[in-house]
Motif scaffolding. Structure first.
Motif, PDB file in Angstrom:
ATOM      1  N   ALA A  52     -28.048  36.938 -13.643  1.00 42.60           N
ATOM      2  CA  ALA A  52     -27.259  35.880 -14.177  1.00 42.60           C
ATOM      3  C   ALA A  52     -26.054  36.345 -14.415  1.00 42.60           C
ATOM      4  N   ARG A  53     -25.704  37.628 -14.140  1.00 45.50           N
ATOM      5  CA  ARG A  53     -24.294  37.974 -14.384  1.00 45.50           C
ATOM      6  C   ARG A  53     -23.652  38.383 -12.990  1.00 45.50           C
ATOM      7  N   ARG A  54     -24.399  38.336 -11.970  1.00 44.69           N
ATOM      8  CA  ARG A  54     -23.780  38.489 -10.686  1.00 44.69           C
ATOM      9  C   ARG A  54     -23.889  37.350  -9.752  1.00 44.69           C
ATOM     10  N   ILE A  55     -22.244  36.853  -9.754  1.00 43.72           N
ATOM     11  CA  ILE A  55     -22.223  35.717  -9.024  1.00 43.72           C
ATOM     12  C   ILE A  55     -21.538  35.817  -7.817  1.00 43.72           C
ATOM     13  N   PRO A  56     -21.819  35.801  -6.753  1.00 39.02           N
ATOM     14  CA  PRO A  56     -21.121  36.216  -5.366  1.00 39.02           C
ATOM     15  C   PRO A  56     -19.910  35.492  -5.193  1.00 39.02           C
ATOM     16  N   PRO A  57     -18.869  35.813  -4.734  1.00 41.48           N
ATOM     17  CA  PRO A  57     -17.744  35.178  -4.307  1.00 41.48           C
ATOM     18  C   PRO A  57     -18.090  34.116  -3.182  1.00 41.48           C
ATOM     19  N   ALA A  58     -17.833  32.815  -3.503  1.00 34.31           N
ATOM     20  CA  ALA A  58     -18.020  31.769  -2.526  1.00 34.31           C
ATOM     21  C   ALA A  58     -17.038  32.087  -1.346  1.00 34.31           C
ATOM     22  N   PRO A  59     -17.672  31.771  -0.024  1.00 32.15           N
ATOM     23  CA  PRO A  59     -17.059  32.079   1.185  1.00 32.15           C
ATOM     24  C   PRO A  59     -15.804  31.103   1.158  1.00 32.15           C
ATOM     25  N   GLY A  60     -14.650  31.677   1.663  1.00 29.91           N
ATOM     26  CA  GLY A  60     -13.505  30.821   1.699  1.00 29.91           C
ATOM     27  C   GLY A  60     -13.531  30.216   3.054  1.00 29.91           C
ATOM     28  N   PRO A  61     -13.516  28.813   3.313  1.00 30.81           N
ATOM     29  CA  PRO A  61     -13.073  28.111   4.472  1.00 30.81           C
ATOM     30  C   PRO A  61     -11.934  28.599   5.496  1.00 30.81           C
ATOM     31  N   THR A  62     -11.896  28.805   6.570  1.00 33.33           N
ATOM     32  CA  THR A  62     -10.824  29.185   7.534  1.00 33.33           C
ATOM     33  C   THR A  62     -10.338  27.983   8.194  1.00 33.33           C
ATOM     34  N   THR A  63      -9.197  27.487   7.674  1.00 34.62           N
ATOM     35  CA  THR A  63      -8.469  26.316   8.131  1.00 34.62           C
ATOM     36  C   THR A  63      -7.519  26.544   9.376  1.00 34.62           C
ATOM     37  N   PRO A  64      -7.862  26.092  10.507  1.00 34.07           N
ATOM     38  CA  PRO A  64      -6.807  26.181  11.362  1.00 34.07           C
ATOM     39  C   PRO A  64      -5.419  25.913  11.025  1.00 34.07           C
ATOM     40  N   SER A  65      -4.622  26.657  11.709  1.00 36.74           N
ATOM     41  CA  SER A  65      -3.167  26.488  11.369  1.00 36.74           C
ATOM     42  C   SER A  65      -2.452  25.211  11.911  1.00 36.74           C
ATOM     43  N   THR A  66      -3.159  24.461  12.928  1.00 45.61           N
ATOM     44  CA  THR A  66      -2.423  23.194  13.302  1.00 45.61           C
ATOM     45  C   THR A  66      -3.284  22.131  13.073  1.00 45.61           C
ATOM     46  N   PRO A  67      -3.253  21.563  11.791  1.00 46.52           N
ATOM     47  CA  PRO A  67      -4.124  20.504  11.545  1.00 46.52           C
ATOM     48  C   PRO A  67      -3.525  19.226  12.430  1.00 46.52           C
ATOM     49  N   GLN A  68      -4.293  18.471  12.555  1.00 45.37           N
ATOM     50  CA  GLN A  68      -3.601  17.174  13.281  1.00 45.37           C
ATOM     51  C   GLN A  68      -3.001  16.173  12.205  1.00 45.37           C
ATOM     52  N   THR A  69      -2.024  15.581  12.703  1.00 45.82           N
ATOM     53  CA  THR A  69      -1.246  14.746  11.578  1.00 45.82           C
ATOM     54  C   THR A  69      -2.036  13.413  11.366  1.00 45.82           C
ATOM     55  N   ALA A  70      -2.007  12.989  10.095  1.00 40.99           N
ATOM     56  CA  ALA A  70      -2.377  11.629   9.774  1.00 40.99           C
ATOM     57  C   ALA A  70      -1.840  11.344   8.491  1.00 40.99           C
ATOM     58  N   SER A  71      -0.121  11.278   8.314  1.00 43.83           N
ATOM     59  CA  SER A  71       0.378  10.954   7.285  1.00 43.83           C
ATOM     60  C   SER A  71       0.836   9.696   7.115  1.00 43.83           C
ATOM     61  N   GLN A  72       0.191   8.818   7.584  1.00 42.12           N
ATOM     62  CA  GLN A  72       0.496   7.269   7.340  1.00 42.12           C
ATOM     63  C   GLN A  72       0.853   7.116   5.867  1.00 42.12           C
ATOM     64  N   GLY A  73       2.093   6.667   5.551  1.00 38.34           N
ATOM     65  CA  GLY A  73       2.401   6.274   4.230  1.00 38.34           C
ATOM     66  C   GLY A  73       3.239   7.400   3.774  1.00 38.34           C
ATOM     67  N   ALA A  74       3.597   8.290   4.604  1.00 38.87           N
ATOM     68  CA  ALA A  74       4.585   9.537   4.295  1.00 38.87           C
ATOM     69  C   ALA A  74       6.055   9.281   4.042  1.00 38.87           C
ATOM     70  N   ALA A 102       0.894  -1.053   0.058  1.00 42.29           N
ATOM     71  CA  ALA A 102       0.059  -0.052  -0.001  1.00 42.29           C
ATOM     72  C   ALA A 102       0.799   1.079   0.028  1.00 42.29           C
ATOM     73  N   ARG A 103       2.207   1.318   0.710  1.00 38.83           N
ATOM     74  CA  ARG A 103       2.872   2.327   0.858  1.00 38.83           C
ATOM     75  C   ARG A 103       3.598   2.623  -0.437  1.00 38.83           C
ATOM     76  N   ARG A 104       3.962   1.532  -1.145  1.00 35.81           N
ATOM     77  CA  ARG A 104       4.213   1.630  -2.363  1.00 35.81           C
ATOM     78  C   ARG A 104       3.327   2.277  -3.598  1.00 35.81           C
ATOM     79  N   ARG A 105       2.227   2.119  -3.310  1.00 36.82           N
ATOM     80  CA  ARG A 105       0.985   2.581  -4.339  1.00 36.82           C
ATOM     81  C   ARG A 105       1.065   4.023  -4.096  1.00 36.82           C
ATOM     82  N   VAL A 106       1.107   4.467  -2.792  1.00 33.61           N
ATOM     83  CA  VAL A 106       0.999   5.870  -2.385  1.00 33.61           C
ATOM     84  C   VAL A 106       2.289   6.496  -3.035  1.00 33.61           C
ATOM     85  N   HIS A 107       3.406   6.000  -3.143  1.00 34.54           N
ATOM     86  CA  HIS A 107       4.462   6.808  -3.762  1.00 34.54           C
ATOM     87  C   HIS A 107       4.409   6.861  -5.240  1.00 34.54           C
ATOM     88  N   GLU A 108       3.926   5.834  -5.796  1.00 33.25           N
ATOM     89  CA  GLU A 108       3.427   5.784  -7.182  1.00 33.25           C
ATOM     90  C   GLU A 108       2.389   7.066  -7.438  1.00 33.25           C
TER      91      GLU A 108
END
Length: 381
Positions: A359-381, A180-186
């Motif tokens: 039809a010509r007024r499309i409001p900008p989509a709200p951007g998500p605020t991503t916390p700057s300290t995401p938990q790790t889950a990089s198994q396979g890195a 599985a780890r090999r597939r991730v690197h591919e």
């Protein structure tokens, strides 16, 4: 040759030609075959990357002047109708005297579409949709980027059967096995960019390189992209990557993806912790999920995802299952979101037409605020 079914074999050959082009970058891989009025192959060509001749022009360049008069061009993608680094293929076909153009899928690009209409206006017989399913699958990542205005995003995680990406103490190497780890690197090697959050980089010191089993680097390497505000140390492994890493704040994921698209990223492979992964899913910015399940149980609270905006079972995010593979002792589940979010204003306008000024007024989509300290889950890195 008047029946569209008679072009199937030629279109399949054009698709084989397209596969000779580069897999990475913003331009599509396109193949073209020029047929004589009686159906013999006169010339063939394919696109070799940005700035080079498009497939139609490449094929026409191999013919003496006038030789293409009365011919049929079989091409995998609708001929473009704009001037970029090269001229419009629609005009080149018209000028060469091509009288019929057969293609598989429409060009969804705002600037480049319209070649079929231009050809018809010039009196060229146009046949669309030949082998469209096969060509559409081949061009899937490029079509996503062209239609949605952002890279094709694949989100990957590896977890136990009970959905945990790490043990209670935070350790995660290794949940899945070597196959599985090999597939991730591919997968890394086949992607333009690999994306993580700063939490993953700081916790695991991930290099984000694509490596073989013995640790040597594979020939193709993705651009490493790190999202988050926290500083990454100068000695971090990601800073030693063969490609210069891209650091973005992660405060507005939609804007970050547009930024990556403008940098030439067509495919993005995300190996992030639950915070960033959940934010991307919550905003509808994931096109494909690759979930590796190991036959093990961990328990605890370190699940693959956090809040993705589902408050009740009626709001569940139903995916479409593409395939299931056994890889060593592990299982890979590949699924896709049938309703990904477009960041392309032009595509949005076409997909949801309205009337009047609305039809010509499309409001900008709200951007998500991503916390700057995401938990790790990089198994396979």
């Amino acid at each position: 040759m008047t029946e569209t079914g008679e072009f199937d074999a030629v279109m399949r050959h054009a698709l084989d030609l397209a596969a000779r082009g580069p897999e990475h970058g913003v331009n599509p891989r396109v193949g073209c075959v020029i047929l004589s009025p009686v159906g013999n192959v006169l010339a063939e060509g394919w696109h070799r990357g940005a700035g080079t001749a498009h497939a139609e022009v490449d094929a026409l360049s191999k013919l003496e002047p006038g030789r293409a008069s009365g011919s049929t061009a079989v091409v995998t993608l609708e001929p473009c109708n704009h001037t970029g680094r090269t001229g419009p293929c629609s005009e080149a076909l018209i000028a060469a005297g091509v009288t019929r153009v057969v293609y598989a899928v429409d060009d969804p690009g705002q600037a480049s579409h319209g070649g079929a209409e231009r050809l018809r206006h010039a009196g060229v017989d146009v046949v669309a949709g030949v082998q469209s399913d096969a060509v559409g699958r081949f061009l899937q990542d490029w079509l996503t980027a062209a239609r949605l205005g952002r890279p094709h995003v694949t989100l990957k995680w590896a977890s136990s059967l009970d959905g945990r990406t790490a043990a209670a103490d935070g350790t995660s190497r290794w949940i899945t096995g070597p196959a599985a780890r090999r597939r991730v690197h591919e997968q890394r090697a086949s992607s333009d960019a690999v994306i993580v959050g700063t939490g993953t980089v700081l916790a695991d010191d991930s290099s984000l390189t694509a490596r073989s089993d013995d640790g040597t680097l594979l020939p193709e390497q993705p651009v490493p992209v790190v999202l988050g505000d926290r500083a990454v140390p100068e000695h971090a492994a990601v800073r030693q990557h063969p490609n210069s890493p891209v650091f973005l704040s992660g405060h507005d994921l939609a804007a970050d993806l547009i930024d990556l698209r403008e940098r030439g990223v067509r495919t993005a492979f995300v190996e992030a912790g639950p915070t960033l992964a959940s934010a991307l899913l919550r905003e509808g910015l994931v096109d494909e999920l690759q979930v590796y399940l190991a036959p093990t149980l961990l328990g605890g609270s370190r699940s693959a995802l956090a809040d993705i905006g589902v408050g009740t079972i009626a709001e569940q995010r139903r995916l479409e299952l593409d395939r299931v593979e056994r890889i060593g002792d592990d299982v890979l589940i590949i699924a896709h979101d049938p309703h990904p979010r477009s960041l392309n204003r032009w595509t949005t306008e076409r997909a949801a037409p309205a009337t009047g000024d609305a039809a010509r007024r499309i409001p900008p989509a709200p951007g998500p605020t991503t916390p700057s300290t995401p938990q790790t889950a990089s198994q396979g890195a």
